[in-house]
Design an enzyme around this catalytic site. Structure first.
Site, PDB file in Angstrom:
ATOM      1  N   ARG A   1      12.211 -15.530   7.894  1.00  0.00           N
ATOM      2  CA  ARG A   1      10.757 -15.472   7.728  1.00  0.00           C
ATOM      3  C   ARG A   1      10.067 -15.229   9.069  1.00  0.00           C
ATOM      4  O   ARG A   1       9.018 -14.586   9.128  1.00  0.00           O
ATOM      5  CB  ARG A   1      10.265 -16.755   7.052  1.00  0.00           C
ATOM      6  CG  ARG A   1      10.650 -16.823   5.573  1.00  0.00           C
ATOM      7  CD  ARG A   1       9.986 -17.969   4.847  1.00  0.00           C
ATOM      8  NE  ARG A   1      10.767 -19.189   4.881  1.00  0.00           N
ATOM      9  CZ  ARG A   1      11.570 -19.622   3.911  1.00  0.00           C
ATOM     10  NH1 ARG A   1      11.737 -18.886   2.819  1.00  0.00           N
ATOM     11  NH2 ARG A   1      12.213 -20.755   4.017  1.00  0.00           N
TER      12      ARG A   1
ATOM     13  N   PHE B   1       8.905 -11.961  -6.109  1.00  0.00           N
ATOM     14  CA  PHE B   1       9.708 -13.194  -6.210  1.00  0.00           C
ATOM     15  C   PHE B   1       9.226 -14.171  -5.134  1.00  0.00           C
ATOM     16  O   PHE B   1      10.023 -14.777  -4.413  1.00  0.00           O
ATOM     17  CB  PHE B   1      11.207 -12.920  -6.035  1.00  0.00           C
ATOM     18  CG  PHE B   1      11.771 -11.843  -6.918  1.00  0.00           C
ATOM     19  CD1 PHE B   1      12.116 -12.119  -8.243  1.00  0.00           C
ATOM     20  CD2 PHE B   1      11.969 -10.562  -6.437  1.00  0.00           C
ATOM     21  CE1 PHE B   1      12.656 -11.130  -9.064  1.00  0.00           C
ATOM     22  CE2 PHE B   1      12.501  -9.566  -7.246  1.00  0.00           C
ATOM     23  CZ  PHE B   1      12.844  -9.851  -8.558  1.00  0.00           C
TER      24      PHE B   1
ATOM     25  N   ASP C   1       5.223 -13.599  -9.046  1.00  0.00           N
ATOM     26  CA  ASP C   1       6.300 -14.460  -9.560  1.00  0.00           C
ATOM     27  C   ASP C   1       6.030 -14.698 -11.035  1.00  0.00           C
ATOM     28  O   ASP C   1       4.870 -14.693 -11.468  1.00  0.00           O
ATOM     29  CB  ASP C   1       6.353 -15.786  -8.799  1.00  0.00           C
ATOM     30  CG  ASP C   1       7.726 -16.439  -8.879  1.00  0.00           C
ATOM     31  OD1 ASP C   1       8.495 -16.336  -7.899  1.00  0.00           O
ATOM     32  OD2 ASP C   1       8.041 -17.042  -9.922  1.00  0.00           O
TER      33      ASP C   1
ATOM     34  N   ASN D   1       6.643 -10.770 -14.753  1.00  0.00           N
ATOM     35  CA  ASN D   1       8.042 -10.439 -14.524  1.00  0.00           C
ATOM     36  C   ASN D   1       8.110  -9.414 -13.403  1.00  0.00           C
ATOM     37  O   ASN D   1       7.397  -8.399 -13.425  1.00  0.00           O
ATOM     38  CB  ASN D   1       8.644  -9.881 -15.812  1.00  0.00           C
ATOM     39  CG  ASN D   1      10.064  -9.397 -15.630  1.00  0.00           C
ATOM     40  OD1 ASN D   1      10.285  -8.277 -15.164  1.00  0.00           O
ATOM     41  ND2 ASN D   1      11.013 -10.225 -16.016  1.00  0.00           N
ATOM     42  N   ALA D   2       8.957  -9.655 -12.421  1.00  0.00           N
ATOM     43  CA  ALA D   2       8.989  -8.803 -11.232  1.00  0.00           C
ATOM     44  C   ALA D   2       9.325  -7.355 -11.573  1.00  0.00           C
ATOM     45  O   ALA D   2       8.709  -6.422 -11.035  1.00  0.00           O
ATOM     46  CB  ALA D   2       9.985  -9.355 -10.224  1.00  0.00           C
TER      47      ALA D   2
ATOM     48  N   ASP E   1      12.699 -10.831  -2.445  1.00  0.00           N
ATOM     49  CA  ASP E   1      13.593 -11.974  -2.225  1.00  0.00           C
ATOM     50  C   ASP E   1      13.961 -12.583  -3.570  1.00  0.00           C
ATOM     51  O   ASP E   1      13.511 -13.681  -3.921  1.00  0.00           O
ATOM     52  CB  ASP E   1      12.906 -13.009  -1.325  1.00  0.00           C
ATOM     53  CG  ASP E   1      13.819 -14.175  -0.976  1.00  0.00           C
ATOM     54  OD1 ASP E   1      15.055 -13.999  -1.025  1.00  0.00           O
ATOM     55  OD2 ASP E   1      13.300 -15.264  -0.659  1.00  0.00           O
TER      56      ASP E   1
ATOM     57  N   CYS F   1      21.000 -13.157  -2.453  1.00  0.00           N
ATOM     58  CA  CYS F   1      21.688 -14.429  -2.248  1.00  0.00           C
ATOM     59  C   CYS F   1      22.889 -14.567  -3.181  1.00  0.00           C
ATOM     60  O   CYS F   1      23.386 -15.672  -3.401  1.00  0.00           O
ATOM     61  CB  CYS F   1      20.724 -15.602  -2.428  1.00  0.00           C
ATOM     62  SG  CYS F   1      19.964 -15.702  -4.060  1.00  0.00           S
TER      63      CYS F   1
END
Length: 394
Positions: free
Chosen positions: A208, A224, A246, A274-275, A295, A335
């Protein structure tokens, strides 16, 4: 104590640093160890290699607790492990009051996550063997940190595979509904009782900070956004305006509260959507941003879900690139540890071809220093974070 004898012709994963012993590596189990018991691990010649806890219900038959033949697993062992984890954070994150304090296998405490939010500890106990050892570790944490409270966020589905119940409860002291922390000079509220995982993602702390050169005077899209940590840092570093997307209303409410608490009200807007749908809609509208931040949560939670995850990562990055003005920046992360670094970069490269964009890599990073990586254990090296300049190909 039971004994696990490894195959003669196995790969030497254990000697290379892997803390997991799969049942396919095991020639036989001697004695009659119960699930969760501590066992010795030896090679085919009977030489000691490690000691760990066993669970025959899992494909990961043994998780390693020590590589030393003279180190019994007892309260003293637990205290040493906690001291070592604290020392790592004090060395690499001096004066940081909120961080990941224990990161499972990478801190030689397999199946245990402890996040510190000022004087509150939030814990996930992910395996049966660690459930039995937890009272010793809890005592060591209480003795050294004197926390106000410890919350068990044992609502993780993997516990069901270990034969453990799912619950969320105070395990020591009192834990408030909401905890305020400081990160990089910003104040953030964290919902430790109901938020994702333990309520906050410390692994992106240093990433960040890395966006600072990109965002001064910029119009930023943060997809997100969760509780707004990237958005807050963009505003701190001079972004003109941030759109936060988000699908969780609760997360967006907390993001809005965090933005207001730091004095940035009026420079951010919040979109509950919804992204994937919102990215498509923004492209159709012809919107453009100076910086797009992606992200997402883990799309690939198992090897079998990887093909779908690749499609998902390609789609969001393709649409994200289309939303970046010529010469602007794409900040993108994964991730999912099944989505290894080269595959992640290849997927982004394919998205760039389809989007008719040329990417110039600024930086490729991993997780923060409170998420150490064990060499030989790719599972601990899960986070990929990349920053690109995006240029049109015509």
């Amino acid at each position: 104590m039971g004994r696990v004898v490894l195959h003669k012709d196995r790969k030497r994963r254990l000697e290379q640093g892997s803390p997991w012993i799969f049942r396919s590596e095991v020639a036989r189990v001697e004695g009659d160890p119960a699930p969760g018991d501590v066992v010795e691990v030896v090679n085919h010649q009977g030489h000691f290699l490690a000691r760990g806890y066993i669970n025959p219900r899992s494909q990961i038959l043994v998780r390693v607790l020590t590589y030393r033949v003279d180190e019994p697993i007892d309260a003293s062992w637990a205290a040493r492990r906690v001291d070592e984890a604290l020392a790592w954070r004090e060395r690499f994150l001096p004066g940081v009051p909120s961080c990941r304090l224990i990161y499972g296998e990478a801190d030689f405490l397999p199946g245990l996550i402890v996040d510190r939010f000022e004087n509150i500890l939030v814990v996930q106990v992910l395996a049966l063997g660690m459930e039995r050892l937890w009272p010793w570790i809890r005592q060591a944490l209480v003795d050294r940190l004197n926390p106000r409270g410890i919350l068990l966020r044992n609502d993780v589905p993997v516990r069901g595979k270990e034969g453990l119940p799912l619950d969320v409860r105070e395990d020591f002291g009192e834990v408030p509904e909401r905890v305020w922390i400081e990160e990089n000079g910003l104040r953030l509220a964290v919902d430790v009782w109901r938020g994702q995982k333990t309520g906050y993602f410390f692994d992106q702390r240093e990433n960040r900070l890395a966006i600072a050169p990109l965002v001064s005077g910029a119009r930023v899209l943060d997809v997100f956004t969760h509780t707004g940590a990237f958005a807050l840092h963009a505003l701190k570093f001079g972004a003109e305006h941030v759109v936060c997307v988000d699908q969780s209303r609760e997360a967006l409410d907390l993001a809005r509260e965090n933005v207001e608490a730091n004095g940035y009200a009026g420079r951010a807007e919040f979109v509950e959507a919804n992204a994937f749908d919102e990215l498509r809609a923004l492209v159709d509208q012809g919107r453009q941003f100076d910086v797009v931040i992606l992200d997402p949560p883990a799309f690939a939670k198992s090897r079998s879900s990887l093909p779908g995850a690749i499609r998902g990562y390609k789609e969001i990055n393709l649409r994200g690139m289309k939303l970046v003005r010529d010469g602007g920046f794409l900040v993108t992360a994964s991730c999912s540890w099944h989505m290894h670094r080269d595959l992640f970069l290849d997927t982004i490269a394919e998205a760039a071809v389809d989007a008719r964009k040329i990417l110039r890599l600024i930086e490729l990073r991993g997780a923060a220093k409170d998420h150490p990586v064990i060499h030989g254990s790719e599972e601990s090296n899960y986070l990929k974070f990349a920053m690109f300049e995006v240029r049109s190909r015509g």
